[in-house]
Design a protein around this motif. Sequence first.
Motif, PDB file in Angstrom:
ATOM      1  N   LEU A  35       0.831  -1.202   0.000  1.00  0.00           N
ATOM      2  CA  LEU A  35       0.000   0.000   0.000  1.00  0.00           C
ATOM      3  C   LEU A  35       0.867   1.253   0.000  1.00  0.00           C
ATOM      4  N   LEU A  36       1.939   1.250   0.778  1.00  0.00           N
ATOM      5  CA  LEU A  36       2.840   2.404   0.789  1.00  0.00           C
ATOM      6  C   LEU A  36       3.457   2.619  -0.589  1.00  0.00           C
ATOM      7  N   GLY A  37       3.817   1.520  -1.249  1.00  0.00           N
ATOM      8  CA  GLY A  37       4.362   1.633  -2.608  1.00  0.00           C
ATOM      9  C   GLY A  37       3.342   2.220  -3.566  1.00  0.00           C
ATOM     10  N   LEU A  38       2.104   1.784  -3.428  1.00  0.00           N
ATOM     11  CA  LEU A  38       1.037   2.306  -4.271  1.00  0.00           C
ATOM     12  C   LEU A  38       0.789   3.784  -3.980  1.00  0.00           C
ATOM     13  N   LEU A  39       0.760   4.149  -2.709  1.00  0.00           N
ATOM     14  CA  LEU A  39       0.595   5.561  -2.340  1.00  0.00           C
ATOM     15  C   LEU A  39       1.755   6.404  -2.867  1.00  0.00           C
ATOM     16  N   ARG A  40       2.949   5.860  -2.760  1.00  0.00           N
ATOM     17  CA  ARG A  40       4.127   6.600  -3.221  1.00  0.00           C
ATOM     18  C   ARG A  40       4.063   6.834  -4.722  1.00  0.00           C
ATOM     19  N   SER A  41       3.744   5.791  -5.484  1.00  0.00           N
ATOM     20  CA  SER A  41       3.672   5.973  -6.935  1.00  0.00           C
ATOM     21  C   SER A  41       2.538   6.934  -7.294  1.00  0.00           C
ATOM     22  N   GLY A  42       1.455   6.906  -6.505  1.00  0.00           N
ATOM     23  CA  GLY A  42       0.363   7.839  -6.749  1.00  0.00           C
ATOM     24  C   GLY A  42       0.783   9.278  -6.512  1.00  0.00           C
ATOM     25  N   LEU A  43       1.493   9.526  -5.427  1.00  0.00           N
ATOM     26  CA  LEU A  43       1.937  10.893  -5.141  1.00  0.00           C
ATOM     27  C   LEU A  43       3.021  11.361  -6.109  1.00  0.00           C
ATOM     28  N   ASP A  44       3.782  10.434  -6.650  1.00  0.00           N
ATOM     29  CA  ASP A  44       4.821  10.810  -7.593  1.00  0.00           C
ATOM     30  C   ASP A  44       4.277  11.032  -9.000  1.00  0.00           C
ATOM     31  N   THR A  45       3.057  10.583  -9.256  1.00  0.00           N
ATOM     32  CA  THR A  45       2.418  10.786 -10.552  1.00  0.00           C
ATOM     33  C   THR A  45       1.626  12.091 -10.495  1.00  0.00           C
ATOM     34  N   VAL A  46       2.004  13.027 -11.333  1.00  0.00           N
ATOM     35  CA  VAL A  46       1.425  14.370 -11.288  1.00  0.00           C
ATOM     36  C   VAL A  46      -0.099  14.326 -11.409  1.00  0.00           C
ATOM     37  N   GLU A  47      -0.624  13.526 -12.344  1.00  0.00           N
ATOM     38  CA  GLU A  47      -2.069  13.490 -12.570  1.00  0.00           C
ATOM     39  C   GLU A  47      -2.815  12.993 -11.343  1.00  0.00           C
ATOM     40  N   ILE A  73      10.002  12.585   2.684  1.00  0.00           N
ATOM     41  CA  ILE A  73       8.812  12.122   3.408  1.00  0.00           C
ATOM     42  C   ILE A  73       8.718  10.607   3.336  1.00  0.00           C
ATOM     43  N   TRP A  74       8.946  10.042   2.148  1.00  0.00           N
ATOM     44  CA  TRP A  74       8.865   8.574   2.015  1.00  0.00           C
ATOM     45  C   TRP A  74       9.975   7.881   2.785  1.00  0.00           C
ATOM     46  N   GLN A  75      11.142   8.500   2.828  1.00  0.00           N
ATOM     47  CA  GLN A  75      12.218   7.920   3.640  1.00  0.00           C
ATOM     48  C   GLN A  75      11.831   7.917   5.113  1.00  0.00           C
ATOM     49  N   ALA A  76      11.191   9.006   5.561  1.00  0.00           N
ATOM     50  CA  ALA A  76      10.737   9.074   6.954  1.00  0.00           C
ATOM     51  C   ALA A  76       9.666   8.021   7.223  1.00  0.00           C
ATOM     52  N   ILE A  77       8.746   7.837   6.284  1.00  0.00           N
ATOM     53  CA  ILE A  77       7.699   6.818   6.441  1.00  0.00           C
ATOM     54  C   ILE A  77       8.323   5.430   6.502  1.00  0.00           C
ATOM     55  N   GLU A  78       9.282   5.162   5.629  1.00  0.00           N
ATOM     56  CA  GLU A  78       9.962   3.863   5.647  1.00  0.00           C
ATOM     57  C   GLU A  78      10.697   3.656   6.968  1.00  0.00           C
ATOM     58  N   ASN A  79      11.293   4.709   7.498  1.00  0.00           N
ATOM     59  CA  ASN A  79      11.955   4.613   8.802  1.00  0.00           C
ATOM     60  C   ASN A  79      10.946   4.301   9.899  1.00  0.00           C
ATOM     61  N   GLN A  80       9.771   4.907   9.837  1.00  0.00           N
ATOM     62  CA  GLN A  80       8.753   4.630  10.844  1.00  0.00           C
ATOM     63  C   GLN A  80       8.266   3.184  10.736  1.00  0.00           C
ATOM     64  N   VAL A  81       8.004   2.725   9.521  1.00  0.00           N
ATOM     65  CA  VAL A  81       7.545   1.350   9.323  1.00  0.00           C
ATOM     66  C   VAL A  81       8.596   0.360   9.810  1.00  0.00           C
ATOM     67  N   SER A  82       9.871   0.697   9.631  1.00  0.00           N
ATOM     68  CA  SER A  82      10.973  -0.174  10.055  1.00  0.00           C
ATOM     69  C   SER A  82      11.341   0.031  11.524  1.00  0.00           C
ATOM     70  N   ASP A  83      10.609   0.858  12.230  1.00  0.00           N
ATOM     71  CA  ASP A  83      10.884   1.190  13.637  1.00  0.00           C
ATOM     72  C   ASP A  83      12.279   1.778  13.826  1.00  0.00           C
ATOM     73  N   ASN A  84      12.726   2.560  12.842  1.00  0.00           N
ATOM     74  CA  ASN A  84      14.014   3.237  12.902  1.00  0.00           C
ATOM     75  C   ASN A  84      13.768   4.672  13.383  1.00  0.00           C
ATOM     76  N   ARG A  85      13.671   4.838  14.685  1.00  0.00           N
ATOM     77  CA  ARG A  85      13.334   6.141  15.274  1.00  0.00           C
ATOM     78  C   ARG A  85      14.381   7.205  14.951  1.00  0.00           C
TER      79      ARG A  85
END
Length: 174
Positions: free
Chosen positions: A51-63, A125-137
């Motif tokens: 889902l995060l990958g899908l959200l990321r590709s959605g936000l990276d797509t201008v349309e 932002i996506w790096q921060a989200i990935e850090n949160q998902v990985s519990d990398n505070r």
Amino acid sequence: MNRNLVQSLQVAWGLPEFRTGVRHLIDLDEVAALLATLSVPDHDREVERSLLGLLRSGLDTVEIREAVLLLLEQDEVRRPLVAAAVEPLADRPGQVAAITSAAEDPAVRREIRAVLDSAKVRELIWQAIENQVSDNRFGLIRRAAVLFVRHPSVRRLAWAMRRHGVLRELRRKQ
């Protein structure tokens, strides 16, 4: 993954205006299946990553990004999403009021658009989200600091959120 986010996404998916606005851009069935899987308490971490990958590709797509941001400008789409996001916070009325107030402020929505328009900011932002998902505070704090220090649009958004009391309410103990 934040259950409030999942609930908000499910509400968005249930709104005909939202589905119509993004139907030609993404596979709605794939997203619906992912959201249904995420709503189950014991879901797989890979589903979250999908889902995060899908959200990321959605936000990276201008349309897609523009379609979603335009839909969020509509009261009939934004208000149910905000209501779903703050519903679990009923025991924190100050936080509910602050988030609702910020969501209704056109200046805050403009700052969100400015933040999301920058590819560098989206990447951080996506790096921060990935850090949160990985519990990398430490990684999460580092990315947040870089966002705030290097990107004026993020500082303006934080200031706009502060005006509505969002930051104060997030710091407040339960």
